[in-house]
Design a protein around this motif. Structure first.
Motif, mmCIF file in Angstrom:
data_model
loop_
_atom_site.group_PDB
_atom_site.id
_atom_site.type_symbol
_atom_site.label_atom_id
_atom_site.label_comp_id
_atom_site.label_asym_id
_atom_site.label_seq_id
_atom_site.Cartn_x
_atom_site.Cartn_y
_atom_site.Cartn_z
ATOM 1 N N VAL A 133 0.841 -1.203 0.000
ATOM 2 C CA VAL A 133 0.000 0.000 0.000
ATOM 3 C C VAL A 133 0.873 1.249 0.000
ATOM 4 O O VAL A 133 0.597 2.216 -0.726
ATOM 5 C CB VAL A 133 -0.965 -0.013 1.213
ATOM 6 N N ASP A 134 1.940 1.242 0.786
ATOM 7 C CA ASP A 134 2.851 2.388 0.821
ATOM 8 C C ASP A 134 3.524 2.617 -0.535
ATOM 9 O O ASP A 134 3.730 3.751 -0.946
ATOM 10 C CB ASP A 134 3.917 2.196 1.903
ATOM 11 N N VAL A 135 3.859 1.531 -1.233
ATOM 12 C CA VAL A 135 4.489 1.644 -2.550
ATOM 13 C C VAL A 135 3.546 2.320 -3.534
ATOM 14 O O VAL A 135 3.960 3.131 -4.356
ATOM 15 C CB VAL A 135 4.927 0.250 -3.059
ATOM 16 N N ARG A 136 2.271 2.014 -3.459
ATOM 17 C CA ARG A 136 1.299 2.671 -4.338
ATOM 18 C C ARG A 136 1.275 4.165 -4.084
ATOM 19 O O ARG A 136 1.108 4.965 -4.995
ATOM 20 C CB ARG A 136 -0.098 2.088 -4.121
ATOM 21 N N ARG A 137 1.442 4.552 -2.825
ATOM 22 C CA ARG A 137 1.407 5.967 -2.461
ATOM 23 C C ARG A 137 2.694 6.682 -2.866
ATOM 24 O O ARG A 137 2.658 7.790 -3.396
ATOM 25 C CB ARG A 137 1.157 6.108 -0.952
ATOM 26 N N THR A 138 3.842 6.041 -2.650
ATOM 27 C CA THR A 138 5.126 6.695 -2.907
ATOM 28 C C THR A 138 5.565 6.603 -4.364
ATOM 29 O O THR A 138 6.390 7.395 -4.804
ATOM 30 C CB THR A 138 6.237 6.088 -2.037
ATOM 31 N N GLY A 139 5.063 5.617 -5.108
ATOM 32 C CA GLY A 139 5.437 5.470 -6.504
ATOM 33 C C GLY A 139 6.769 4.764 -6.718
ATOM 34 O O GLY A 139 7.353 4.860 -7.792
ATOM 35 N N GLU A 140 7.249 4.055 -5.716
ATOM 36 C CA GLU A 140 8.513 3.320 -5.840
ATOM 37 C C GLU A 140 8.393 2.291 -6.969
ATOM 38 O O GLU A 140 7.342 1.698 -7.174
ATOM 39 C CB GLU A 140 8.815 2.600 -4.526
ATOM 40 N N GLU A 188 -0.349 -12.609 3.191
ATOM 41 C CA GLU A 188 -0.187 -11.154 3.029
ATOM 42 C C GLU A 188 -1.050 -10.639 1.880
ATOM 43 O O GLU A 188 -1.559 -9.533 1.941
ATOM 44 C CB GLU A 188 1.284 -10.797 2.795
ATOM 45 N N HIS A 189 -1.211 -11.448 0.835
ATOM 46 C CA HIS A 189 -2.068 -11.031 -0.268
ATOM 47 C C HIS A 189 -3.509 -10.874 0.207
ATOM 48 O O HIS A 189 -4.192 -9.912 -0.169
ATOM 49 C CB HIS A 189 -1.998 -12.032 -1.428
ATOM 50 N N ASP A 190 -3.992 -11.789 1.037
ATOM 51 C CA ASP A 190 -5.336 -11.656 1.601
ATOM 52 C C ASP A 190 -5.443 -10.377 2.429
ATOM 53 O O ASP A 190 -6.449 -9.657 2.350
ATOM 54 C CB ASP A 190 -5.685 -12.871 2.464
ATOM 55 N N ARG A 191 -4.430 -10.087 3.208
ATOM 56 C CA ARG A 191 -4.419 -8.839 3.987
ATOM 57 C C ARG A 191 -4.440 -7.623 3.063
ATOM 58 O O ARG A 191 -5.124 -6.643 3.323
ATOM 59 C CB ARG A 191 -3.189 -8.772 4.886
ATOM 60 N N TYR A 192 -3.671 -7.702 1.977
ATOM 61 C CA TYR A 192 -3.621 -6.595 1.011
ATOM 62 C C TYR A 192 -4.997 -6.361 0.377
ATOM 63 O O TYR A 192 -5.449 -5.223 0.263
ATOM 64 C CB TYR A 192 -2.587 -6.894 -0.076
ATOM 65 N N VAL A 193 -5.667 -7.430 -0.004
ATOM 66 C CA VAL A 193 -7.013 -7.301 -0.593
ATOM 67 C C VAL A 193 -7.962 -6.667 0.416
ATOM 68 O O VAL A 193 -8.717 -5.750 0.082
ATOM 69 C CB VAL A 193 -7.530 -8.676 -1.069
ATOM 70 N N ASN A 194 -7.938 -7.130 1.663
ATOM 71 C CA ASN A 194 -8.805 -6.549 2.694
ATOM 72 C C ASN A 194 -8.461 -5.088 2.954
ATOM 73 O O ASN A 194 -9.341 -4.257 3.139
ATOM 74 C CB ASN A 194 -8.703 -7.356 3.992
ATOM 75 N N LEU A 195 -7.181 -4.779 2.978
ATOM 76 C CA LEU A 195 -6.748 -3.404 3.217
ATOM 77 C C LEU A 195 -7.208 -2.471 2.095
ATOM 78 O O LEU A 195 -7.704 -1.382 2.358
ATOM 79 C CB LEU A 195 -5.224 -3.373 3.336
ATOM 80 N N THR A 196 -7.034 -2.905 0.851
ATOM 81 C CA THR A 196 -7.437 -2.045 -0.276
ATOM 82 C C THR A 196 -8.949 -1.912 -0.364
ATOM 83 O O THR A 196 -9.455 -0.875 -0.779
ATOM 84 C CB THR A 196 -6.877 -2.564 -1.616
ATOM 85 N N ARG A 197 -9.682 -2.937 0.036
ATOM 86 C CA ARG A 197 -11.141 -2.825 0.068
ATOM 87 C C ARG A 197 -11.585 -1.815 1.120
ATOM 88 O O ARG A 197 -12.497 -1.040 0.888
ATOM 89 C CB ARG A 197 -11.779 -4.173 0.352
ATOM 90 N N SER A 198 -10.928 -1.830 2.272
ATOM 91 C CA SER A 198 -11.311 -0.884 3.327
ATOM 92 C C SER A 198 -10.932 0.528 2.934
ATOM 93 O O SER A 198 -11.644 1.482 3.251
ATOM 94 C CB SER A 198 -10.671 -1.261 4.663
ATOM 95 N N ILE A 199 -9.820 0.705 2.217
ATOM 96 C CA ILE A 199 -9.438 2.034 1.734
ATOM 97 C C ILE A 199 -10.431 2.513 0.677
ATOM 98 O O ILE A 199 -10.837 3.675 0.691
ATOM 99 C CB ILE A 199 -8.004 2.015 1.175
ATOM 100 N N ALA A 200 -10.852 1.632 -0.207
ATOM 101 C CA ALA A 200 -11.798 2.000 -1.265
ATOM 102 C C ALA A 200 -13.172 2.311 -0.697
ATOM 103 O O ALA A 200 -13.912 3.114 -1.269
ATOM 104 C CB ALA A 200 -11.893 0.892 -2.297
ATOM 105 N N ALA A 201 -13.517 1.691 0.432
ATOM 106 C CA ALA A 201 -14.836 1.909 1.016
ATOM 107 C C ALA A 201 -14.953 3.269 1.712
ATOM 108 O O ALA A 201 -16.051 3.759 1.977
ATOM 109 C CB ALA A 201 -15.157 0.806 2.017
ATOM 110 N N ARG A 202 -13.843 3.884 2.002
ATOM 111 C CA ARG A 202 -13.873 5.182 2.701
ATOM 112 C C ARG A 202 -14.410 6.270 1.835
ATOM 113 O O ARG A 202 -14.422 6.411 0.734
ATOM 114 C CB ARG A 202 -12.472 5.577 3.166
#
Length: 112
Positions: free
Chosen positions: A79-86, A98-112
């Motif tokens: 998620v940080d890489v998406r923000r920083t553009g590395e 970790e991929h499952d965590r990433y999917v859940n994290l991006t879903r919660s970010i998109a829901a905001r």
């Protein structure tokens, strides 16, 4: 009979002209193309992240395919890489958990 001969001749002419017409429409003019990168410039590659196991066989296969050992990242780092553009040239690895965590994290970010 005469109509089918005219139709066949028309189809033959169109079929022979089709590649030339397709080339004219599919390739942009040289003025529209971006300049080619110089040899000293590096072209940024997409940030590929693959789901990998952490076992020895996967490490050997990854090293054989990409020339270096796999580098694992966490969901938070992704998620940080998406923000920083590395960017990077060799794909990074992420475990299935970790991929499952990433999917859940991006879903919660998109829901905001």
């Amino acid at each position: 009979m005469r109509l089918s001969a005219v139709s066949a001749a028309t189809l033959l002419v169109l079929a022979s002209a089709a590649p030339a017409l397709a080339q004219n429409f599919s390739t942009p003019n040289q003025a529209q193309l971006p300049p080619a990168p110089r040899a000293s410039q590096q072209v940024a590659q997409p940030r590929a992240v693959m789901v990998c196991d952490a076992d020895a066989a996967t490490r050997v296969a990854f090293t054989r395919e990409y020339g270096s050992a796999p580098v694992f990242i966490t969901a938070r780092q992704a998620v940080d890489v998406r923000r920083t553009g590395e960017t990077w040239f060799t794909p990074r690895c992420m475990t299935a958990r970790e991929h499952d965590r990433y999917v859940n994290l991006t879903r919660s970010i998109a829901a905001r």
